[in-house]
Design a protein around this motif. Structure first.
Motif, PDB file in Angstrom:
ATOM      1  N   GLN A 167      49.899 -94.376  29.419  1.00 33.55           N
ATOM      2  CA  GLN A 167      49.506 -95.671  28.895  1.00 33.55           C
ATOM      3  C   GLN A 167      49.847 -95.745  27.405  1.00 33.55           C
ATOM      4  N   VAL A 168      50.336 -96.903  26.988  1.00 29.24           N
ATOM      5  CA  VAL A 168      50.653 -97.121  25.583  1.00 29.24           C
ATOM      6  C   VAL A 168      49.993 -98.405  25.116  1.00 29.24           C
ATOM      7  N   SER A 221      52.052 -97.453  20.136  1.00 30.36           N
ATOM      8  CA  SER A 221      51.275 -96.243  19.901  1.00 30.36           C
ATOM      9  C   SER A 221      50.988 -95.584  21.243  1.00 30.36           C
ATOM     10  N   GLY A 222      50.939 -94.272  21.220  1.00 31.14           N
ATOM     11  CA  GLY A 222      50.663 -93.536  22.439  1.00 31.14           C
ATOM     12  C   GLY A 222      51.881 -92.909  23.071  1.00 31.14           C
ATOM     13  N   SER A 223      53.050 -93.193  22.511  1.00 37.19           N
ATOM     14  CA  SER A 223      54.265 -92.582  23.047  1.00 37.19           C
ATOM     15  C   SER A 223      55.373 -92.634  22.014  1.00 37.19           C
ATOM     16  N   TYR A 238      57.131-110.805  24.429  1.00 38.50           N
ATOM     17  CA  TYR A 238      56.487-109.524  24.690  1.00 38.50           C
ATOM     18  C   TYR A 238      57.500-108.392  24.539  1.00 38.50           C
ATOM     19  N   CYS A 239      56.964-107.244  24.181  1.00 34.92           N
ATOM     20  CA  CYS A 239      57.758-106.026  24.056  1.00 34.92           C
ATOM     21  C   CYS A 239      57.439-105.115  25.241  1.00 34.92           C
ATOM     22  N   ARG A 263      59.317 -96.686  29.880  1.00 32.92           N
ATOM     23  CA  ARG A 263      58.634 -95.539  30.505  1.00 32.92           C
ATOM     24  C   ARG A 263      57.248 -95.958  31.005  1.00 32.92           C
ATOM     25  N   TYR A 264      56.685 -96.956  30.333  1.00 31.89           N
ATOM     26  CA  TYR A 264      55.354 -97.468  30.705  1.00 31.89           C
ATOM     27  C   TYR A 264      55.511 -98.961  31.009  1.00 31.89           C
ATOM     28  N   ALA A 265      56.252 -99.235  32.044  1.00 29.07           N
ATOM     29  CA  ALA A 265      56.718-100.589  32.310  1.00 29.07           C
ATOM     30  C   ALA A 265      55.603-101.568  32.666  1.00 29.07           C
ATOM     31  N   ASP A 266      54.461-101.069  33.082  1.00 25.33           N
ATOM     32  CA  ASP A 266      53.365-101.959  33.458  1.00 25.33           C
ATOM     33  C   ASP A 266      52.435-102.282  32.298  1.00 25.33           C
ATOM     34  N   ASP A 267      52.677-101.672  31.147  1.00 20.63           N
ATOM     35  CA  ASP A 267      51.830-101.904  29.978  1.00 20.63           C
ATOM     36  C   ASP A 267      52.427-103.021  29.121  1.00 20.63           C
ATOM     37  N   TRP A 268      51.614-103.998  28.823  1.00 21.86           N
ATOM     38  CA  TRP A 268      52.055-105.136  28.014  1.00 21.86           C
ATOM     39  C   TRP A 268      51.069-105.373  26.877  1.00 21.86           C
TER      40      TRP A 268
END
Length: 114
Positions: free
Chosen positions: A1-2, A25-27, A94-95, A99-104
């Motif tokens: 998760q990011v 943040s987070g990756s 949105y960006c 790698r974390y494609a479901d996080d928006w």
């Protein structure tokens, strides 16, 4: 998760410019493709631009020649320089970290109007 935080949106007249930023943040970013998307009311998000780990970029047909995506891996930031803006560019942007494609993130509103 990011965690993704977009900024830089606003209201501009047609022909104007904006520079969007996206801080992750987070990756780490290096080694991954990053992208910018936009969403019109009642529509699904559509890809605007992407940049891969070698900094090679691709663009949607409607923004080619007007938008430029770039990245700063050290600052974990992705940018979208938008020039010659049109009313049709009005949307929430949105960006995306592939790698974390479901996080928006929350997105940033861009409004182009005279």
């Amino acid at each position: 998760q990011v965690d993704i935080v977009e900024s830089g949106g606003g209201s501009v007249q047609p022909g104007g410019s904006l520079r969007l930023s996206c801080v992750i943040s987070g990756s780490r970013l290096d080694g991954y493709t990053m992208g910018w998307y936009r969403q019109y009311p009642g529509k699904q998000r559509e890809e605007v631009a992407r940049i891969d780990s070698s900094a090679s970029s691709t663009y949607g047909d409607s923004v080619k020649g007007r938008f430029t995506i770039s990245r700063d891996n050290f600052k974990r930031t992705v940018f979208l320089q938008m020039n010659s803006l049109k009313p049709a560019d009005t949307a929430v942007y949105y960006c995306r970290h592939f790698r974390y494609a479901d996080d928006w993130g929350q997105g940033t509103q861009v409004t182009v109007s005279s």
